[in-house]
Design a protein around this motif. Sequence first.
Motif, PDB file in Angstrom:
ATOM      1  N   GLU A 286      30.224  56.841  26.829  1.00 41.43           N
ATOM      2  CA  GLU A 286      29.546  56.362  28.036  1.00 41.43           C
ATOM      3  C   GLU A 286      30.562  55.960  29.105  1.00 41.43           C
ATOM      4  O   GLU A 286      30.646  54.790  29.495  1.00 41.43           O
ATOM      5  N   TYR A 287      31.291  56.965  29.590  1.00 37.04           N
ATOM      6  CA  TYR A 287      32.422  56.679  30.459  1.00 37.04           C
ATOM      7  C   TYR A 287      32.020  55.895  31.710  1.00 37.04           C
ATOM      8  O   TYR A 287      32.688  54.957  32.126  1.00 37.04           O
ATOM      9  N   GLU A 288      30.911  56.285  32.319  1.00 37.70           N
ATOM     10  CA  GLU A 288      30.459  55.658  33.567  1.00 37.70           C
ATOM     11  C   GLU A 288      30.379  54.136  33.436  1.00 37.70           C
ATOM     12  O   GLU A 288      30.756  53.391  34.341  1.00 37.70           O
ATOM     13  N   LEU A 289      29.864  53.715  32.303  1.00 36.30           N
ATOM     14  CA  LEU A 289      29.582  52.305  32.085  1.00 36.30           C
ATOM     15  C   LEU A 289      30.791  51.568  31.493  1.00 36.30           C
ATOM     16  O   LEU A 289      31.105  50.445  31.872  1.00 36.30           O
ATOM     17  N   THR A 290      31.460  52.233  30.567  1.00 35.77           N
ATOM     18  CA  THR A 290      32.466  51.537  29.758  1.00 35.77           C
ATOM     19  C   THR A 290      33.891  52.020  30.016  1.00 35.77           C
ATOM     20  O   THR A 290      34.832  51.496  29.443  1.00 35.77           O
ATOM     21  N   ARG A 291      34.044  53.025  30.835  1.00 38.64           N
ATOM     22  CA  ARG A 291      35.344  53.656  31.068  1.00 38.64           C
ATOM     23  C   ARG A 291      35.979  54.134  29.755  1.00 38.64           C
ATOM     24  O   ARG A 291      37.194  54.154  29.591  1.00 38.64           O
ATOM     25  N   GLY A 292      35.125  54.542  28.854  1.00 37.90           N
ATOM     26  CA  GLY A 292      35.542  55.213  27.619  1.00 37.90           C
ATOM     27  C   GLY A 292      36.680  54.544  26.894  1.00 37.90           C
ATOM     28  O   GLY A 292      36.740  53.322  26.822  1.00 37.90           O
ATOM     29  N   SER A 293      37.599  55.351  26.385  1.00 37.18           N
ATOM     30  CA  SER A 293      38.653  54.769  25.549  1.00 37.18           C
ATOM     31  C   SER A 293      39.720  54.057  26.381  1.00 37.18           C
ATOM     32  O   SER A 293      40.569  53.380  25.828  1.00 37.18           O
ATOM     33  N   TYR A 294      39.698  54.226  27.722  1.00 30.59           N
ATOM     34  CA  TYR A 294      40.602  53.415  28.540  1.00 30.59           C
ATOM     35  C   TYR A 294      40.237  51.940  28.446  1.00 30.59           C
ATOM     36  O   TYR A 294      41.074  51.074  28.558  1.00 30.59           O
ATOM     37  N   GLY A 295      38.961  51.705  28.302  1.00 31.56           N
ATOM     38  CA  GLY A 295      38.506  50.325  28.238  1.00 31.56           C
ATOM     39  C   GLY A 295      38.204  49.758  29.614  1.00 31.56           C
ATOM     40  O   GLY A 295      38.571  50.329  30.650  1.00 31.56           O
ATOM     41  N   LEU A 296      37.501  48.643  29.605  1.00 32.34           N
ATOM     42  CA  LEU A 296      37.107  47.963  30.842  1.00 32.34           C
ATOM     43  C   LEU A 296      38.068  46.822  31.107  1.00 32.34           C
ATOM     44  O   LEU A 296      38.389  46.046  30.210  1.00 32.34           O
ATOM     45  N   LYS A 297      38.502  46.729  32.351  1.00 35.75           N
ATOM     46  CA  LYS A 297      39.290  45.549  32.718  1.00 35.75           C
ATOM     47  C   LYS A 297      38.336  44.380  32.968  1.00 35.75           C
ATOM     48  O   LYS A 297      37.340  44.528  33.672  1.00 35.75           O
ATOM     49  N   VAL A 298      38.606  43.255  32.349  1.00 34.38           N
ATOM     50  CA  VAL A 298      37.665  42.140  32.358  1.00 34.38           C
ATOM     51  C   VAL A 298      38.309  40.920  33.007  1.00 34.38           C
ATOM     52  O   VAL A 298      39.496  40.651  32.756  1.00 34.38           O
ATOM     53  N   PRO A 299      37.573  40.186  33.843  1.00 37.45           N
ATOM     54  CA  PRO A 299      38.121  38.944  34.406  1.00 37.45           C
ATOM     55  C   PRO A 299      38.486  37.960  33.298  1.00 37.45           C
ATOM     56  O   PRO A 299      37.755  37.831  32.315  1.00 37.45           O
ATOM     57  N   LEU A 300      39.624  37.268  33.461  1.00 34.09           N
ATOM     58  CA  LEU A 300      40.051  36.297  32.456  1.00 34.09           C
ATOM     59  C   LEU A 300      39.332  34.966  32.627  1.00 34.09           C
ATOM     60  O   LEU A 300      38.943  34.605  33.742  1.00 34.09           O
ATOM     61  N   MET A 301      39.175  34.258  31.536  1.00 33.80           N
ATOM     62  CA  MET A 301      38.607  32.922  31.645  1.00 33.80           C
ATOM     63  C   MET A 301      39.701  31.939  32.044  1.00 33.80           C
ATOM     64  O   MET A 301      40.874  32.147  31.737  1.00 33.80           O
ATOM     65  N   LEU A 302      39.332  30.888  32.754  1.00 31.97           N
ATOM     66  CA  LEU A 302      40.251  29.809  33.116  1.00 31.97           C
ATOM     67  C   LEU A 302      41.527  30.339  33.770  1.00 31.97           C
ATOM     68  O   LEU A 302      42.628  29.843  33.509  1.00 31.97           O
ATOM     69  N   ASP A 303      41.383  31.363  34.601  1.00 32.76           N
ATOM     70  CA  ASP A 303      42.504  31.992  35.290  1.00 32.76           C
ATOM     71  C   ASP A 303      43.610  32.402  34.332  1.00 32.76           C
ATOM     72  O   ASP A 303      44.788  32.422  34.703  1.00 32.76           O
ATOM     73  N   GLY A 304      43.241  32.685  33.101  1.00 29.54           N
ATOM     74  CA  GLY A 304      44.232  33.171  32.143  1.00 29.54           C
ATOM     75  C   GLY A 304      45.203  32.105  31.667  1.00 29.54           C
ATOM     76  O   GLY A 304      46.248  32.437  31.096  1.00 29.54           O
ATOM     77  N   ASN A 305      44.874  30.823  31.876  1.00 26.00           N
ATOM     78  CA  ASN A 305      45.729  29.755  31.362  1.00 26.00           C
ATOM     79  C   ASN A 305      45.706  29.772  29.833  1.00 26.00           C
ATOM     80  O   ASN A 305      44.695  29.458  29.211  1.00 26.00           O
ATOM     81  N   LYS A 306      46.848  30.137  29.249  1.00 25.43           N
ATOM     82  CA  LYS A 306      46.894  30.368  27.802  1.00 25.43           C
ATOM     83  C   LYS A 306      46.584  29.103  27.000  1.00 25.43           C
ATOM     84  O   LYS A 306      45.896  29.155  25.979  1.00 25.43           O
TER      85      LYS A 306
END
Lengths: 313, 239
Positions: free
Chosen positions: A125-145
């Motif tokens: 389902e490339y349109e929705l999920t960008r296939g095996s490349y994967g989806l870039k997702v916003p980080l939680m808490l600005d990515g503060n580890k």
Amino acid sequence: MRRFFLGVLLLLAAALPFIFQGYWLYVAIVGLYYAVLASSWAMLAGQVGIISFAHAAFAAVGAYTSAMLVIYLNFPIPLAMVAGSGAAAVFGLAIGALTLKMRGPYLALTTLAFSEIFRIFLTAEYELTRGSYGLKVPLMLDGNKTWCYYIGLLLLVATVTTLSLVLRSKLGLFLLAMREDEDGAATRGVNTVYYRLCAFVITSACAGLAGGFYAHVIGLVSPRISTISEMGLILAMSVFGGLESLMGSALGALALQSLTEYLRAFEEWRLAIFGGLVLLILKFTPQGLLPRLSELLDTCRQRKSNMLKDEHR
Amino acid sequence: MLELKNVVKNFGGLQALSGVSVRFAMGEFVGLIGPNGSGKTTLLSCISGLYRPSEGSIQLDGREISRLGPHRIYRCGIGRTFQISKVFARLTVLQNLYIPAMTVAELDRTGMQQRAVEILRALKLDQLAEAPAERLSGGQRKLLEIGMVMMNTPRFLLLDEPFGGVHPVLKNQLEEYLKDLHLSGKSIILVSHEMSSVFRICERLVVLDRGALVTDGPPHEVRADQRVVNAYLGGKHAA
Ligand SMILES: Nc1ncnc2c1ncn2[C@@H]1O[C@H](COP(=O)(O)OP(=O)(O)O)[C@@H](O)[C@H]1O
Ligand SMILES: [Mg+2]
């Protein structure tokens, strides 16, 4: 003693970000993701006796649901994660209703088939999920580890607590009775299929929650989450720490996850090494490493106190 | 009323029940007897839903129950015990009693505890309330199973060899207990090899042989029936 041990463990866990930063903290965060998966899978396998190969797929359901809700519908991340967990629960309900009347091997195979179908669907389902490349997702808490780590720890503590409360409830007692004697439980009024389904849905929700967490700390969801080798990893972690102990399997996950990082150089051999480890553990201490260690600890203490008594004579 | 019509049960090529038709009225105390392998346990398992009959029907008050799962049948008020006990070995005796009560939720928590204490006292198991069931002897497990059924208010009790392994002193008490249950209005179907007990406490006997019903009637008639004597190989067991 157990309380004390748990307290120390929790303190250590809370102090970890002050000891490790950067890369190893990141390793620990991923470890927490696996710990939630491993402990919920261990509950299913160890307490209910269901060997499901769909657990990683449920994590992927949670991860993709949460990711897409945030990306396409601008959901706030916490809400999206809860929705992801809910979606995994719904999938769990459907797959469970389909498979839980089956006996062991059939159930295992059906969940495996679902898991693969879902992975292929994600890839296709490339349109929705960008296939095996994967989806870039916003980080939680600005990515503060550091904060991500604490959120992960909170999720793990919440999962283990919830699952142990479930095991101590009426549902847990019924599950125990079913494990002792399935027909015995059914002829005393226990609706065995229903309660197994409950356990399946609850643990699926845990997997979905873990998936959502993973998505928003890694920043990428891909079909890799749902591969068979990921599922194998979860299985290895659960067995390593002890199928019958929620805490044990969680610690098993953290231990193997750190080990993975040491074994980076052997990337391809990683699963083979873990497979070997699982075989060794099943052979020599089938209840898992942690329960075994705590047993050893107990006997040591007993010996010590006996020695003390002897000295007093 | 519990009514079986032409119940057949096949296990692969083996026919364990070959068309059994029998009725059990409310409040009856029926002994179900027959030589080993005659299908007694299989009959109880068909009624209690563990086995689905291959053919025939089983009705409770006119309602077909042969397609229901075991937990549903239990909730219709049909409780059973097992020839080879199925207590929950790693749970305590009390927990064993609570499980059936919790599935039905007739009682609140205190009611449940009270009922459990009463039952344990009646069955002389009160010393073992907190012990894991695996510590019980075979006979005590049989008693516990009866106790588990009695945690709710079943109308029919199906008892599979309840005297097996029970200490002789307890056996008399168990007989009295069963008689009391009967007097309080329970319907009991008792499978047993203990002919003396069966003849003493049952008001009606149903005899199975090789999966078929041989005789059905009051004990003194059944005792005199030549077919029953034959079924038991010249009356080896007859009292
Ligand atoms: N689950 C089963 N699978 C195959 N055969 C069975 C099963 N249960 C009972 N049988 C067979 O059915 C027959 C009747 O057994 P059963 O009902 O246990 O007899 P009884 O209780 O009168 O001794 C026996 O021949 C037994 O071997
Ligand atoms: Mg039998």
